[in-house]
Scaffold this active site. Structure first.
Site, PDB file in Angstrom:
ATOM      1  N   SER A   1       0.828  -1.202   0.000  1.00  0.00           N
ATOM      2  CA  SER A   1       0.000   0.000   0.000  1.00  0.00           C
ATOM      3  C   SER A   1       0.857   1.245   0.000  1.00  0.00           C
ATOM      4  O   SER A   1       2.072   1.192   0.197  1.00  0.00           O
ATOM      5  CB  SER A   1      -0.937   0.004   1.206  1.00  0.00           C
ATOM      6  OG  SER A   1      -0.241   0.500   2.325  1.00  0.00           O
ATOM      7  N   LYS A   2       0.182   2.358  -0.196  1.00  0.00           N
ATOM      8  CA  LYS A   2       0.838   3.650  -0.285  1.00  0.00           C
ATOM      9  C   LYS A   2       1.746   3.900   0.922  1.00  0.00           C
ATOM     10  O   LYS A   2       2.820   4.465   0.806  1.00  0.00           O
ATOM     11  CB  LYS A   2      -0.257   4.722  -0.337  1.00  0.00           C
ATOM     12  CG  LYS A   2       0.211   6.046  -0.813  1.00  0.00           C
ATOM     13  CD  LYS A   2      -0.976   6.954  -1.051  1.00  0.00           C
ATOM     14  CE  LYS A   2      -0.502   8.291  -1.569  1.00  0.00           C
ATOM     15  NZ  LYS A   2      -1.588   9.139  -1.972  1.00  0.00           N
ATOM     16  N   ARG A   3       1.269   3.433   2.082  1.00  0.00           N
ATOM     17  CA  ARG A   3       2.040   3.645   3.314  1.00  0.00           C
ATOM     18  C   ARG A   3       3.419   2.973   3.285  1.00  0.00           C
ATOM     19  O   ARG A   3       4.311   3.339   4.023  1.00  0.00           O
ATOM     20  CB  ARG A   3       1.245   3.127   4.525  1.00  0.00           C
ATOM     21  CG  ARG A   3       0.400   4.184   5.170  1.00  0.00           C
ATOM     22  CD  ARG A   3      -0.614   3.572   6.084  1.00  0.00           C
ATOM     23  NE  ARG A   3      -1.659   2.899   5.308  1.00  0.00           N
ATOM     24  CZ  ARG A   3      -2.119   1.689   5.539  1.00  0.00           C
ATOM     25  NH1 ARG A   3      -1.652   0.979   6.507  1.00  0.00           N
ATOM     26  NH2 ARG A   3      -3.068   1.169   4.789  1.00  0.00           N
ATOM     27  N   ASP A   4       3.587   1.975   2.434  1.00  0.00           N
ATOM     28  CA  ASP A   4       4.870   1.266   2.410  1.00  0.00           C
ATOM     29  C   ASP A   4       5.986   2.084   1.763  1.00  0.00           C
ATOM     30  O   ASP A   4       7.145   1.680   1.784  1.00  0.00           O
ATOM     31  CB  ASP A   4       4.726  -0.080   1.690  1.00  0.00           C
ATOM     32  CG  ASP A   4       3.743  -0.967   2.406  1.00  0.00           C
ATOM     33  OD1 ASP A   4       3.760  -0.958   3.651  1.00  0.00           O
ATOM     34  OD2 ASP A   4       2.937  -1.640   1.751  1.00  0.00           O
ATOM     35  N   GLY A   5       5.625   3.192   1.167  1.00  0.00           N
ATOM     36  CA  GLY A   5       6.642   4.092   0.606  1.00  0.00           C
ATOM     37  C   GLY A   5       7.334   3.561  -0.636  1.00  0.00           C
ATOM     38  O   GLY A   5       8.319   4.130  -1.086  1.00  0.00           O
TER      39      GLY A   5
END
Ligand code: GLU
Length: 482
Positions: free
Chosen positions: A251-255
């Site tokens: 996901s986006k949070r994983d950078g």
């Protein structure tokens, strides 16, 4: 449209940024079209006005081009089946929804939010009860004319089974009784994805639909629409999800979930594309590194896996390192320069020489500053670094040879890597010691570091005569203090 020509499409929603999963869909669709001599189309699916993010259409167009995924038809390149942005096709959808209503395959629905919220909750899912299907034509007309808000729903069959064969996942079947009467046209007049994707895929002549597995089980509903219109269904190729680990989707949070994230992390375009092609597909011989042209030849539906792909940044980094090592030195210099400019050596040394020293030792471009900063961090260091039996070096030898090294370097006629190497190896021969010892002593004395990219003479060449001699004298002083 040429008969039987493959037409694939990438149909992103402009909701912010291009996820790696989306980029993979785009890549596979591109490769399949190219491999078969077909056409690759870009369509923007922006009918969900609440999820739109400013600038994301431009961002998608830019990323596609940067990544080399040139589309034959699309918003900014045109084509015979445009417009290629769904919000600009609004009237088309209503026209087709009305055709379905005439056929009894769809109907107007006036149910209020309150009524829908109070529907019986069956097995945790509230399913629409076809309430408005029973309305007469006259009543429906009257309510529309009086300005009552409405949606248009698909009239799903309540019995039997719908099935289709996916090229990767095989036969997929659902019981029709489980299918909800999907909304096709929303109260704002916009179509839902469920409707627009079918209408557009048909009108744009798309005969091969490639997308993520999240659509695997809703595809029977879309097929019912194709059947209702009497249109030919496309071939379906659903692709496994991309995961961060066994349990979590990337996901986006994983950078590291978007193309921009990866560029930002210092990965180069060719390596990113090469890595992404392997997320869910492998060629017959399990080759890993391959050029874009080779991908176009090797790509095949049979090579697509059913099991989820795990995004492995270590592997991406490794692949990136290979690409960097093998690229031509001018290209590397061009890519490295902005990172050199951000480092402590900014503007100080010959970038061509610097780039040459680090090219084979860089896996991600972002590592560049830390690889060269040592050049500017020369200060008091631990003289035990001179103790290295393997390199035939010791503190004692350093004390003995450093003055001689200084002497020959002071008197050298040309200051370049080859001449420096020659005088230092000549010195080793004269003194009857191993050249590795002299080179080790020189490198420690000018860097103060146990390991550096680049050997003694490369570093001395880079530092220049004045700085090299200054450092050698500093080191001699350090040694003489003990
Ligand atoms: N707009 C959809 C998405 O971004 C496309 C799905 C499809 O390819 O049909 O998920």
């Amino acid at each position: 449209m040429e008969k039987n020509q493959v037409r694939t499409r990438f149909a992103p929603s402009p909701t912010g940024y291009l996820h790696i999963g989306g980029l993979r869909t785009a890549l596979y669709s591109y490769l399949y079209a190219k491999k078969t001599g077909g056409k690759f189309i870009l369509r923007i699916e922006d009918t969900d006005q609440n999820r739109l993010v400013a600038d994301s259409i431009d961002n998608i167009l830019k990323t596609m081009k940067e990544a080399g995924l040139f589309y034959d038809e699309g918003p900014d390149v045109g084509g015979d089946y445009g417009p290629y942005i769904q919000s600009q096709r609004k009237n088309e959808y209503l026209k087709y929804a009305k055709i379905l209503i005439e056929k009894g395959e769809a109907y107007y629905c006036f149910c209020t939010k309150e009524r829908l919220e109070n529907l019986p909750d069956e097995k945790g899912a509230r399913k629409y009860d076809k309430h408005c299907l029973a309305l007469s034509k006259e009543e429906t007309q009257k309510r529309i004319e009086s300005g009552e808000p409405f949606v248009i729903r698909q009239n799903m069959p309540t019995e039997g089974i719908s099935s289709y064969v996916d090229a990767v996942f095989g036969e997929i079947s659902v019981k029709n009784e489980e299918l909800e009467d999907n909304i096709l046209i929303k109260s704002d007049g916009m179509p839902t994805y469920n409707f627009a994707n079918v209408i557009d895929d048909h009108l744009m002549g798309i005969n091969v639909v490639m997308r993520g597995t999240e659509y695997l089980t809703s595809t029977p509903k879309y097929n019912l629409l194709y059947d209702a219109f009497g249109w030919k269904r496309p071939m379906y190729i659903h692709m496994p999800p991309i995961m961060r680990d066994k349990e979590h989707k990337l996901s986006k949070r994983d950078g590291a979930a978007s193309y921009e994230d990866l560029i930002e992390k210092g990965y180069i375009k060719e390596a990113i594309i090469n890595y992404i092609v392997l997320l869910g597909w492998s060629p017959k011989n399990d080759r890993e590194k391959m050029s874009f042209e080779e991908m176009q030849q090797l790509f095949s539906i049979e090579g697509i896996n059913r099991s989820p792909a795990i995004f492995d940044e270590v592997k991406l980094k490794w692949l990136n390192g290979l690409y960097i090592k093998e690229m031509d030195s001018d290209k590397f210099l061009h890519l490295a320069a902005p990172y050199l400019d951000k480092s402590k050596v900014a503007g100080k040394y010959d970038y061509v020489k610097l780039a040459k020293i680090i090219q084979g030792r860089t896996e991600a471009l972002t590592e560049i500053p830390e690889k060269v900063n040592f050049l500017e961090e020369f200060d008091k260091y631990d003289i035990n670094l001179f103790e290295n039996a393997k390199q035939k070096s010791s503190i004692e030898n350093a004390k003995k040879f450093l003055p001689k090294i200084i002497y020959v370097l002071q008197n050298i006629s040309t200051w370049d890597n080859a001449s420096l190497y020659n005088v230092l190896t000549d010195l080793a021969a004269q003194e009857d010691v191993k050249k590795s010892g002299i080179l080790w002593i020189t490198r420690i004395a000018i860097s103060g570091k146990e390991s550096t990219p680049g050997g003694a003479t490369e570093l001395a060449d880079l530092l220049g005569k004045e700085e090299t001699l200054k450092r050698l004298l500093f080191s001699l002083d350090l040694l003489n203090k003990v």
